[in-house]
Design a protein around this motif. Structure first.
Motif, PDB file in Angstrom:
ATOM      1  N   HIS A 175      36.008 -21.423  51.165  1.00 31.04           N
ATOM      2  CA  HIS A 175      35.356 -20.150  50.838  1.00 31.04           C
ATOM      3  C   HIS A 175      33.871 -20.311  50.571  1.00 31.04           C
ATOM      4  N   GLY A 176      33.421 -21.539  50.396  1.00 27.67           N
ATOM      5  CA  GLY A 176      32.019 -21.815  50.106  1.00 27.67           C
ATOM      6  C   GLY A 176      31.904 -22.797  48.959  1.00 27.67           C
ATOM      7  N   LEU A 231      31.747 -18.668  43.024  1.00 26.53           N
ATOM      8  CA  LEU A 231      31.139 -18.951  44.313  1.00 26.53           C
ATOM      9  C   LEU A 231      29.620 -18.810  44.178  1.00 26.53           C
ATOM     10  N   LEU A 232      28.916 -19.829  44.638  1.00 28.88           N
ATOM     11  CA  LEU A 232      27.457 -19.768  44.608  1.00 28.88           C
ATOM     12  C   LEU A 232      26.940 -19.001  45.816  1.00 28.88           C
ATOM     13  N   PRO A 233      25.848 -18.269  45.654  1.00 28.30           N
ATOM     14  CA  PRO A 233      25.262 -17.581  46.810  1.00 28.30           C
ATOM     15  C   PRO A 233      24.890 -18.602  47.892  1.00 28.30           C
ATOM     16  N   GLU A 234      25.021 -18.205  49.131  1.00 28.53           N
ATOM     17  CA  GLU A 234      24.749 -19.102  50.258  1.00 28.53           C
ATOM     18  C   GLU A 234      23.334 -19.680  50.186  1.00 28.53           C
ATOM     19  N   ARG A 254      20.639 -25.035  49.719  1.00 29.34           N
ATOM     20  CA  ARG A 254      19.678 -25.959  49.081  1.00 29.34           C
ATOM     21  C   ARG A 254      20.391 -27.174  48.510  1.00 29.34           C
ATOM     22  N   LEU A 255      21.559 -26.958  47.896  1.00 28.48           N
ATOM     23  CA  LEU A 255      22.316 -28.081  47.326  1.00 28.48           C
ATOM     24  C   LEU A 255      22.833 -28.990  48.437  1.00 28.48           C
TER      25      LEU A 255
END
Length: 173
Positions: free
Chosen positions: A78-79, A104-107, A112-113
């Motif tokens: 899912h991200g 869930l982190l924003p895309e 960046r990660l």
């Protein structure tokens, strides 16, 4: 009871103090390295960082209990999810672990990660604030302050303390 906290981060220190509020305890915080990447990128790595901090704090601080807390991220279908883990160490049992909230982190942040950046500086830039990791954390930014980093780690620490108390009671039955 002497409780050693394996971090100098105010959010983590306050989380541990909140979790032992009804106990007579002395707290000492020591900057213990996690022994994992600056940006843990899996549950396993984040757990290991928490255990390393707890065990290191116990050794260096010579307390009764040591707590290590670690934030990281975990890739799913899912991200990229924000994750957080804690460990409680004592001299007479294997470390206890517990995990907490996931979102869930924003895309934009996830990319960046994945490119090698660390969440703390990315969040400072993203939010146009300083030291987000020592205050509200990414969890605070992305939940509109409904849950902040101290709250998130307080939950994890309470899970650790509850398991510890349960195990202590079981030893006496």
């Amino acid at each position: 009871m002497l409780i050693i906290i394996g971090s100098k981060n105010p959010a983590k220190i306050n989380a541990v103090k909140n979790s032992f509020a009804d106990q007579e305890a002395e707290f000492v915080s020591i900057d213990i390295p996690s022994g994992v990447n600056a940006q843990p990128f899996s549950d396993e790595e984040t757990i290991q960082g928490a255990i390393n901090r707890a065990v290191g704090a116990l050794k260096q601080g010579n307390g009764d209990i040591a707590i290590g807390l670690e934030g990281g991220v975990h890739e799913t279908s899912h991200g990229l999810l924000l994750c957080n883990w804690g460990a409680l160490a004592t001299r007479n049992m294997e470390p206890i672990i517990a995990g907490g909230a996931r979102i869930l982190l924003p895309e934009q942040v996830a990319e960046r990660l994945k490119a090698g950046d660390e969440l703390g500086p990315v969040m400072d830039e993203y939010s146009k604030m300083e030291n987000v990791r020592k205050h509200e954390g990414a969890i605070g930014i992305f939940t509109n302050e409904m849950i902040n980093r101290m709250d998130m780690f307080t939950h994890v620490t309470k899970l650790l303390v509850g398991q510890y108390c349960y195990r202590q009671n079981q030893l006496w039955r």
